[in-house]
Design a protein around this motif. Sequence first.
Motif, PDB file in Angstrom:
ATOM      1  N   THR A 180       0.825  -1.205   0.000  1.00 16.09           N
ATOM      2  CA  THR A 180       0.000   0.000   0.000  1.00 16.09           C
ATOM      3  C   THR A 180       0.859   1.253   0.000  1.00 16.09           C
ATOM      4  N   PHE A 181       1.929   1.243   0.781  1.00 15.21           N
ATOM      5  CA  PHE A 181       2.842   2.401   0.823  1.00 15.21           C
ATOM      6  C   PHE A 181       3.430   2.657  -0.562  1.00 15.21           C
ATOM      7  N   PHE A 182       3.865   1.602  -1.245  1.00 15.23           N
ATOM      8  CA  PHE A 182       4.423   1.743  -2.591  1.00 15.23           C
ATOM      9  C   PHE A 182       3.388   2.335  -3.545  1.00 15.23           C
ATOM     10  N   ASP A 183       2.165   1.850  -3.471  1.00 15.28           N
ATOM     11  CA  ASP A 183       1.104   2.350  -4.350  1.00 15.28           C
ATOM     12  C   ASP A 183       0.789   3.817  -4.078  1.00 15.28           C
ATOM     13  N   GLU A 184       0.751   4.192  -2.806  1.00 17.91           N
ATOM     14  CA  GLU A 184       0.318   5.538  -2.441  1.00 17.91           C
ATOM     15  C   GLU A 184       1.438   6.572  -2.471  1.00 17.91           C
ATOM     16  N   GLU A 185       2.628   6.181  -2.032  1.00 18.66           N
ATOM     17  CA  GLU A 185       3.742   7.131  -1.912  1.00 18.66           C
ATOM     18  C   GLU A 185       4.683   7.104  -3.108  1.00 18.66           C
ATOM     19  N   GLY A 186       4.725   5.988  -3.848  1.00 13.91           N
ATOM     20  CA  GLY A 186       5.538   5.913  -5.055  1.00 13.91           C
ATOM     21  C   GLY A 186       6.924   5.340  -4.857  1.00 13.91           C
ATOM     22  N   TYR A 187       7.257   4.958  -3.619  1.00 13.37           N
ATOM     23  CA  TYR A 187       8.561   4.345  -3.348  1.00 13.37           C
ATOM     24  C   TYR A 187       8.419   3.410  -2.154  1.00 13.37           C
ATOM     25  N   LEU A 188       9.414   2.558  -1.943  1.00 14.84           N
ATOM     26  CA  LEU A 188       9.388   1.621  -0.820  1.00 14.84           C
ATOM     27  C   LEU A 188      10.807   1.193  -0.479  1.00 14.84           C
ATOM     28  N   VAL A 189      11.198   1.344   0.776  1.00 15.17           N
ATOM     29  CA  VAL A 189      12.509   0.912   1.257  1.00 15.17           C
ATOM     30  C   VAL A 189      12.416  -0.542   1.718  1.00 15.17           C
ATOM     31  N   VAL A 190      13.393  -1.347   1.325  1.00 12.65           N
ATOM     32  CA  VAL A 190      13.504  -2.731   1.786  1.00 12.65           C
ATOM     33  C   VAL A 190      14.905  -2.911   2.365  1.00 12.65           C
ATOM     34  N   GLU A 191      14.970  -3.139   3.650  1.00 12.04           N
ATOM     35  CA  GLU A 191      16.262  -3.302   4.308  1.00 12.04           C
ATOM     36  C   GLU A 191      16.793  -4.725   4.116  1.00 12.04           C
ATOM     37  N   ASN A 192      18.113  -4.831   4.047  1.00 16.32           N
ATOM     38  CA  ASN A 192      18.803  -6.130   4.037  1.00 16.32           C
ATOM     39  C   ASN A 192      18.299  -7.063   2.937  1.00 16.32           C
ATOM     40  N   LEU A 193      18.179  -6.517   1.744  1.00 17.54           N
ATOM     41  CA  LEU A 193      17.819  -7.354   0.594  1.00 17.54           C
ATOM     42  C   LEU A 193      18.875  -8.429   0.381  1.00 17.54           C
ATOM     43  N   LEU A 194      20.141  -8.037   0.482  1.00 14.11           N
ATOM     44  CA  LEU A 194      21.266  -8.944   0.260  1.00 14.11           C
ATOM     45  C   LEU A 194      21.984  -9.242   1.567  1.00 14.11           C
ATOM     46  N   THR A 195      22.541 -10.421   1.663  1.00 16.81           N
ATOM     47  CA  THR A 195      23.387 -10.766   2.802  1.00 16.81           C
ATOM     48  C   THR A 195      24.736 -10.065   2.665  1.00 16.81           C
ATOM     49  N   VAL A 196      25.514 -10.111   3.730  1.00 21.01           N
ATOM     50  CA  VAL A 196      26.862  -9.533   3.682  1.00 21.01           C
ATOM     51  C   VAL A 196      27.694 -10.203   2.595  1.00 21.01           C
ATOM     52  N   GLU A 197      27.592 -11.524   2.494  1.00 23.25           N
ATOM     53  CA  GLU A 197      28.364 -12.267   1.492  1.00 23.25           C
ATOM     54  C   GLU A 197      27.902 -11.918   0.076  1.00 23.25           C
ATOM     55  N   GLU A 198      26.608 -11.791  -0.116  1.00 18.20           N
ATOM     56  CA  GLU A 198      26.088 -11.432  -1.437  1.00 18.20           C
ATOM     57  C   GLU A 198      26.513 -10.017  -1.828  1.00 18.20           C
ATOM     58  N   THR A 199      26.460  -9.109  -0.882  1.00 19.94           N
ATOM     59  CA  THR A 199      26.877  -7.732  -1.157  1.00 19.94           C
ATOM     60  C   THR A 199      28.353  -7.678  -1.530  1.00 19.94           C
ATOM     61  N   ALA A 200      29.177  -8.475  -0.886  1.00 17.14           N
ATOM     62  CA  ALA A 200      30.605  -8.527  -1.213  1.00 17.14           C
ATOM     63  C   ALA A 200      30.813  -9.023  -2.642  1.00 17.14           C
ATOM     64  N   TYR A 201      30.034 -10.000  -3.066  1.00 13.79           N
ATOM     65  CA  TYR A 201      30.125 -10.497  -4.447  1.00 13.79           C
ATOM     66  C   TYR A 201      29.858  -9.361  -5.430  1.00 13.79           C
TER      67      TYR A 201
END
Length: 243
Positions: free
Chosen positions: A10-31
């Motif tokens: 609903t926030f994405f629909d109404e405000e136009g953006y959405l934050v998602v924390e920790n999408l990637l693990t530390v190991e994935e981010t390093a890759y």
Amino acid sequence: MQQLNAKQKTFFDEEGYLVVENLLTVEETAYYSNLYASFLDNRIDASRYRSDLSGGDNKEEKITQIMVPSKLVPDLVHKPLHQKTLAMAKELMGNDIELDFDMLINKAPYTDTITPWHQDAAYWIDMPDKRAASCWVAIDHAYKENGCMWYTPKSHLSPILPHEQTGNKGALKCEGSEENSVYIELRPGSCVFHQGGTLHYSRGNSTSDNRRAFITNFRPKAMIQLEREKGVDHTGERQIRTK
């Protein structure tokens, strides 16, 4: 795999953006950090897809943009960043959503060059189904001083603003202001989705840190097919949408 809840959708629909924390693990981010470095220092030759979004004739790039990295490293589409962001894009917009294109945008240390206010939809042809979202994944810590993203809430609900081009084939720009906008600071591996009509910009990087982002863009499969039929694959020169 991480799932979104009704409040987030609903926030994405109404405000136009959405934050998602920790999408990637530390190991994935390093890759992705290591892979990103290979693009920036030309160990992976992306010269035909690489440009400076600042639009200047600088010897050193101020805002490096590399389009369609997954064309050069095809296995990327099977890796966590693409798979996770695609799954979330489907949750946000529907099961017919697919990856349209991806890109890298980096603001190098002390380049101090803004990305002007714009709406992504100004770059695109007009389409009957306007569902579209970009996912901006932070590879480095993104904060105000090194150029984190700013968004104008609810701006996607209004028509696309008039845009013009900056410099020599640089980014598009339109009117916008920090006063009615919010800035989104992200830790490495976190992300923010925004809609195609959401007004956004970022300050320049005045710090000693890089500000690298890996971006995936999504829209309905039928609209991607329509784009390709019209010769649009997001690798050519930037053009302002006039209608």
